[in-house]
Scaffold this active site. Structure first.
Site, PDB file in Angstrom:
ATOM      1  N   SER A   1       0.839  -1.204   0.000  1.00  0.00           N
ATOM      2  CA  SER A   1       0.000   0.000   0.000  1.00  0.00           C
ATOM      3  C   SER A   1       0.874   1.254   0.000  1.00  0.00           C
ATOM      4  CB  SER A   1      -0.941   0.016   1.216  1.00  0.00           C
ATOM      5  OG  SER A   1      -0.238  -0.255   2.403  1.00  0.00           O
TER       6      SER A   1
ATOM      7  N   ASP B   1       6.088  -7.032   2.229  1.00  0.00           N
ATOM      8  CA  ASP B   1       5.130  -7.501   1.218  1.00  0.00           C
ATOM      9  C   ASP B   1       5.874  -7.879  -0.063  1.00  0.00           C
ATOM     10  OD1 ASP B   1       2.428  -7.958   1.168  1.00  0.00           O
ATOM     11  OD2 ASP B   1       1.866  -5.845   0.925  1.00  0.00           O
TER      12      ASP B   1
ATOM     13  N   LYS C   1       4.865 -11.402   3.305  1.00  0.00           N
ATOM     14  CA  LYS C   1       3.447 -11.656   3.017  1.00  0.00           C
ATOM     15  C   LYS C   1       3.269 -11.725   1.511  1.00  0.00           C
ATOM     16  CE  LYS C   1       0.141  -8.323   3.393  1.00  0.00           C
ATOM     17  NZ  LYS C   1      -0.341  -8.277   2.008  1.00  0.00           N
TER      18      LYS C   1
ATOM     19  N   GLU D   1       0.119 -12.299  -1.632  1.00  0.00           N
ATOM     20  CA  GLU D   1      -1.318 -12.353  -1.905  1.00  0.00           C
ATOM     21  C   GLU D   1      -1.696 -13.578  -2.728  1.00  0.00           C
ATOM     22  OE1 GLU D   1      -2.850  -8.771  -3.692  1.00  0.00           O
ATOM     23  OE2 GLU D   1      -2.032  -7.489  -2.105  1.00  0.00           O
TER      24      GLU D   1
ATOM     25  N   GLU E   1      -8.839 -10.199   3.963  1.00  0.00           N
ATOM     26  CA  GLU E   1      -9.278  -8.816   3.722  1.00  0.00           C
ATOM     27  C   GLU E   1     -10.682  -8.770   3.130  1.00  0.00           C
ATOM     28  OE1 GLU E   1      -6.387  -6.348   1.763  1.00  0.00           O
ATOM     29  OE2 GLU E   1      -7.827  -4.737   1.402  1.00  0.00           O
TER      30      GLU E   1
HETATM   31  O1  KIV Z   1      -0.263  -3.448   1.652  1.00  0.00           O
HETATM   32  C1  KIV Z   1      -1.029  -3.415   2.620  1.00  0.00           C
HETATM   33  O2  KIV Z   1      -1.158  -2.416   3.334  1.00  0.00           O
HETATM   34  C2  KIV Z   1      -1.815  -4.616   2.918  1.00  0.00           C
HETATM   35  C3  KIV Z   1      -2.851  -4.497   3.974  1.00  0.00           C
HETATM   36  C4  KIV Z   1      -4.066  -3.925   3.384  1.00  0.00           C
HETATM   37  C5  KIV Z   1      -3.099  -5.790   4.637  1.00  0.00           C
HETATM   38  O3  KIV Z   1      -1.623  -5.608   2.310  1.00  0.00           O
END
Ligand code: KIV
Length: 275
Positions: free
Chosen positions: A46, A84, A114, A116, A181
């Site tokens: 994000s 991420d 993390k 997706e 989410e």
């Molecule tokens: O990138 C991010 O902020 C996210 C959250 C919405 C969990 O993946």
């Protein structure tokens, strides 16, 4: 304070103690999160929108992600720091996924990653390479266009079953936790009960094992849009704008700086001889 561990998070789920997680993208934000005692920081993609001004998350590169993970690691020694994996860095092959994951861990220095999607084979490959992985299912912003936009997911029984099956497969693949989410509250509860690893919800209701919010959303620092699931705990943006406007006014009318902001040591008469 000792570093938060995966074992600790799993224990928290067992004891019914909720886990707090928030995004942070730079040193100063990380210092604030550390001071607040939050258990997990997500350096989320994000940041593409909140920090870099892109319209979505797809543009972000692994280099940019590393650039943001590093200062967060420096600013927050206690929380677990999850980086991420960015769009396009793990969808070509397992070896591409492991290569990208290695870079984030080695060059970024985070504790876990993390990624997706309901993709247990990728989770398994990265976990087997020795890297802790958190899954992310439900609304997955990197592929939101495939899901029909930023919409609540898992609303039909078929879609709910698929989400629960995905969660089980991701747990089986070795993930230590899953972000869920934007799903109906009862589906958030069902997923949490279906697996033994912590489910961290964002727009997934009250019965998840923990919650995550985006730093800028919860603090009122991002005014492009505000999802229904966000609670704003502060309105920092308007306060900053007011402070900047006050500063501008005082510069213009000479109210700033005052004498207390200045350095003495020379007098004007002596200096006049110099020009
Ligand atoms: O990138 C991010 O902020 C996210 C959250 C919405 C969990 O993946």
């Amino acid at each position: 304070m000792a570093k938060v561990t995966i074992q600790q998070l799993k224990e928290m789920k067992k004891k019914g103690e909720k886990i707090s997680m928030v995004t942070a993208y730079d040193y100063s934000q990380a210092v604030l999160v550390e001071k607040a005692g939050i258990e997990v920081i997500l350096v989320g993609d994000s940041l593409s929108m909140t920090m870099l001004g892109f319209p979505g998350t797809v543009n972000l590169t692994t280099d940019e992600m590393i650039h943001h993970i590093r200062p967060v690691v420096k600013g927050a020694p206690t929380p677990m720091i999850v980086g991420d994996m960015v769009f396009g860095s793990y969808n070509e092959s397992l070896s591409q996924a492991i290569g990208s994951a290695n870079r984030l861990m080695k060059e970024g220095g985070c504790d876990a990653l993390k990624l997706e999607g309901g993709c247990p084979e990728i989770v398994e490959a990265i976990v087997k390479a020795g890297i802790p992985v958190q899954g992310h299912i439900g609304l997955t912003p990197q592929t939101a266009s495939m899901l029909g936009g930023f919409k609540v997911q898992g609303k039909s029984l078929d879609a709910a079953k698929k989400l629960i099956d995905d969660a089980k497969a991701i747990e089986q693949a070795g993930a230590f936790s899953i972000v869920v989410e934007c799903v109906p509250e009862e589906l958030g509860r069902a997923v949490s009960q279906a697996v033994s690893i912590p489910i961290i919800g964002i727009g997934a209701g009250r019965y998840c094992d923990g919650q995550v919010l985006v730093f800028h959303d919860m603090l009122g620092l991002f005014d492009k849009f505000l999802p229904k699931f966000v609670k704003q705990y502060a309105q920092i943006g308007p306060e900053i704008i007011q402070a900047l406007a006050d500063y501008k006014k005082e510069v213009k009318d000479g109210a700033f700086p005052e004498e207390k902001h200045t350095f003495g040591g020379l007098n004007a008469e002596d200096l006049k001889g110099l020009y």
